[in-house]
Scaffold this motif. Sequence first.
Motif, short mmCIF file in Angstrom:
data_model
loop_
_atom_site.label_atom_id
_atom_site.label_comp_id
_atom_site.label_asym_id
_atom_site.label_seq_id
_atom_site.Cartn_x
_atom_site.Cartn_y
_atom_site.Cartn_z
N SER A 23 0.69 -1.26 0.08
CA SER A 23 -0.09 -0.04 0.12
C SER A 23 0.62 1.49 -0.02
CB SER A 23 -0.95 -0.16 1.32
OG SER A 23 -1.79 -1.20 1.22
N ALA A 36 -10.64 2.00 -5.06
CA ALA A 36 -10.59 0.91 -5.48
C ALA A 36 -11.00 -0.59 -4.34
CB ALA A 36 -9.26 0.43 -6.12
N ASP A 37 -11.67 -1.31 -4.89
CA ASP A 37 -11.83 -2.35 -4.02
C ASP A 37 -10.64 -3.24 -3.43
OD1 ASP A 37 -14.66 -2.08 -4.55
OD2 ASP A 37 -14.70 -3.97 -5.74
N THR A 38 -10.38 -3.44 -1.94
CA THR A 38 -9.22 -3.97 -1.43
C THR A 38 -9.71 -4.50 -0.12
OG1 THR A 38 -7.02 -3.12 -0.60
CG2 THR A 38 -9.05 -1.90 0.12
N TRP A 95 -12.93 -3.56 1.62
CA TRP A 95 -13.67 -2.73 1.34
C TRP A 95 -14.40 -2.57 -0.20
CZ3 TRP A 95 -15.40 1.98 2.69
CH2 TRP A 95 -15.53 3.09 1.81
N ASP A 96 -15.61 -2.44 -0.17
CA ASP A 96 -16.35 -2.30 -1.61
C ASP A 96 -16.62 -0.96 -1.90
OD1 ASP A 96 -18.48 -1.83 -3.31
OD2 ASP A 96 -18.91 -3.93 -2.89
N ASP A 97 -15.64 -0.19 -3.02
CA ASP A 97 -15.53 0.86 -3.13
C ASP A 97 -16.93 1.45 -3.86
OD1 ASP A 97 -13.59 3.18 -3.18
OD2 ASP A 97 -14.00 3.48 -5.14
N PRO A 128 -10.11 5.49 -0.55
CA PRO A 128 -11.00 5.11 -1.61
C PRO A 128 -10.31 5.01 -2.74
CG PRO A 128 -11.78 7.21 -0.71
CD PRO A 128 -10.44 6.88 0.03
N ALA A 134 -2.74 2.57 -10.75
CA ALA A 134 -3.52 2.83 -9.44
C ALA A 134 -3.55 4.58 -9.50
CB ALA A 134 -2.68 2.51 -8.42
N GLY A 186 -7.55 2.60 -2.65
CA GLY A 186 -7.82 1.09 -2.25
C GLY A 186 -7.06 0.54 -1.42
N THR A 187 -6.95 1.31 -0.41
CA THR A 187 -6.16 0.77 0.81
C THR A 187 -6.94 0.86 2.33
OG1 THR A 187 -3.90 1.25 -0.08
CG2 THR A 187 -3.73 1.44 2.21
#
Length: 789
Positions: free
Chosen positions: A604, A703-705, A731-733, A701, A642, A675-676
């Motif tokens: 990350s 990206a999904d992660t 995490w669902d973005d 936020p 990214a 996404g971290t």
Amino acid sequence: MKKSITILMLMALSTLLSAQSYQQTSQGVKAEVGRTAIELQFYSPRIVRVLKYPKTEKVNKKSLSVIKIPEKTDFKTERFNNVISLSSSEIIVTLNLTTGDVQFNGLDTRPFIAEKSSSSLFTDKQYKSGKTYEIQQTFLLDKQEAMYGLGQHQQGYMNQRGKSVRLRQMNTEIAVPIIHSVKGYAVFWDNYSETEYKDSFDGMSFTSVSGKCIDYYFMYGKDADGTIARIRNLTGQAPMFPLWTYGFWQSRERYTSQDELAGTVRKYRELGVPLDGIIQDWQYWSTDNTHWNAVEFGNPAFPNPKQMVEDIHRLHVHVAISVWPSFGPNTNIHKDLNKRKLLLNFDTYPHNNGVRVYDAFNPEARKIYWDYMNKNIFSLGMDAWWLDATEPEDNINGETLDGATFLGTYRDISNAFPIVSVGGVYDNQRKVTADKRVYIFTRSAFAGQQRYGANSWSGDIDSRWSTLRKQIPAGLNFSLCGIPYWNTDIGGFWAGRAYPGGIKDIAFHELYVRWLQFGTFTPMMRSHGTNTPREIYQFGKRGDWAFDVQEKYINMRYSLMPYMYSTGHDITNNSGSMMRALMMDFAKDPKVYDIDNQFMFGKSILVTPVTDSMYVNRTRDGRTVADFSAAKIQKVYLPKGADWYDFWTGEKIKGGQEISKAAPIDIIPLYIKAGTILPWGPKVQYAEEKNWDNLNIFIYPGADTEFVLYEDENNNYNYEKGIYSTIKMMWDDISQTLTIGARQGEFPGMLSKRTFRITLLPAGKSIRSLTDKADHLIVFDGKEINVKM
């Protein structure tokens, strides 16, 4: 007509002879091509061993690196004219029965690597110790293919294409003959003699000065993480380190008394600066070199070492001590080993004092070595080992190389000394206790050494800006060999060469704090060197820039403790890596292939250390002046694939571009990948001071992660029995939802309830501005929770 029949008969006879020249085995095939015997052995669907040797030789080699037992692998064998094709579920390997060449391809026939035609060479060599061969194998690579690895070297570049590298264990140079391709495979050249790697228009080759056989392993991983997983599957997994080892370490060459050592710890506690490790370097045994490395306290300045260790432990600090593989003639261990003929024949440091290296290749010698360590040092409560000079230091000449060891001539196996020596300490300590994890830091390494609880460092390097920069590719290439733990002497070892004024020179202050910033993001954060002390209070007091910058980054290191310890679990459980070359995560971005001054810390955090002087200058009259009136600029490349958040400002920036980042003396460019999920630990004075019962969880936020928070008892081997816990966060973005999964596992002392302070970082806000605030306070009792942000 007769001529045609004759030709047909010869062709048929040739085909028959070829058909009889190989046989299928349970692991692959055996063949004879000309004067060479060839064996292809599947160790798994993704790992193949290639063994070649003159037919006149009998080869029964036992690898010092490979511990994997070949698994039963289904493969299909086909023959097309004089080419045998072996296909597993993952790769295709072919053997040309005319030339003896081996080639590796994907199932879609995509080429990986191929031996250059007729390039397997065995050159007769005759030494006093007997006959051997110089062996060479040349490979063909794609023109644009980037290659990495080969251990740790000081040349200052990442990509090994077009380079020549001498693979011989030396102070500051670590030889690991593994080459790692950006295409998702690696080759391990399993030879322990001095070897030259060379890549040119003729091909990429390994040439070793001694060996009975060509012996290498092809490992296909699809990507860099998968390739490292194959390396570890072949040569051993890395065990967990104790939690405290991720804290800050203080050392110098050397503390001259037990009062000075313990006094340093007390000073840190009085100042309120975090500390977890203190190191006693050499000459605690004596200042007389005939008593060199007695593996016991003998210096009168250390009258009660057991009390010293206990005093330090009461301050919640751990102690490591230096032990060498060589011994002066007046030490008990030298006499013991010499009596049993377990010493090698060459002179070593400190030279001309009769100091000799033990035969680490002999299990009896390794046991004696450990017995002295255990009886005289480990029994005092010692927590960790500094195994210095594990190359070992030697005066290489013909007599030295012809010298006998338990496993053959020193010429044949010298590069493997560190793995057997370090391995002996690890294995023997594990037999003594499971309540204290083995922690070794060592100056040299070889393929597979990750399985022995070892953290290598880059040796006695100079205190120079150019050297600081070279440490980055040195550590990254080392990590790409599958050995995940590495560090450097913060500030460089030889300070006096570039900074005769030492700690009094503010030019050294600038170098040191920049080096410490880099060290914050390496697997071990350790201050050490000679010519000048490096304790934080040597640089002034609070309010002085050199003091304040150090304190800031030491505290940051402790805030990252949950992140690092969880990454340590990923290393052990999933063959992960902590220092990650950019090609590992961004292989589709060719611009990262040659970047040698940036890396990922975990998956990350993008780190760009400052490796040039910006603020301290020397005037014409020789004075040194610092000018912080204007912030200087550091160039940073943000990889494509990214988006990125500036750690310090929260600014969100699109990847795939080079940017300019202001780098005042207390800032190095840090970027968090969109996404971290980043856990942020409490402010502490030592790693285990506080439970993680009120833990900040920051979400970047974009990206999904997911992130797996790992916890256990911190310093025993119960985790190997499954006694630990993990909490998976996802995490669902799109829905902006954090799912905290049900806790898996348990261990004594585990928190039954805890608070998670969850914050979704808005663009333009940084962690530092939000640590005392949170969007949601969640009481977690082990059951799954969904948090809509």
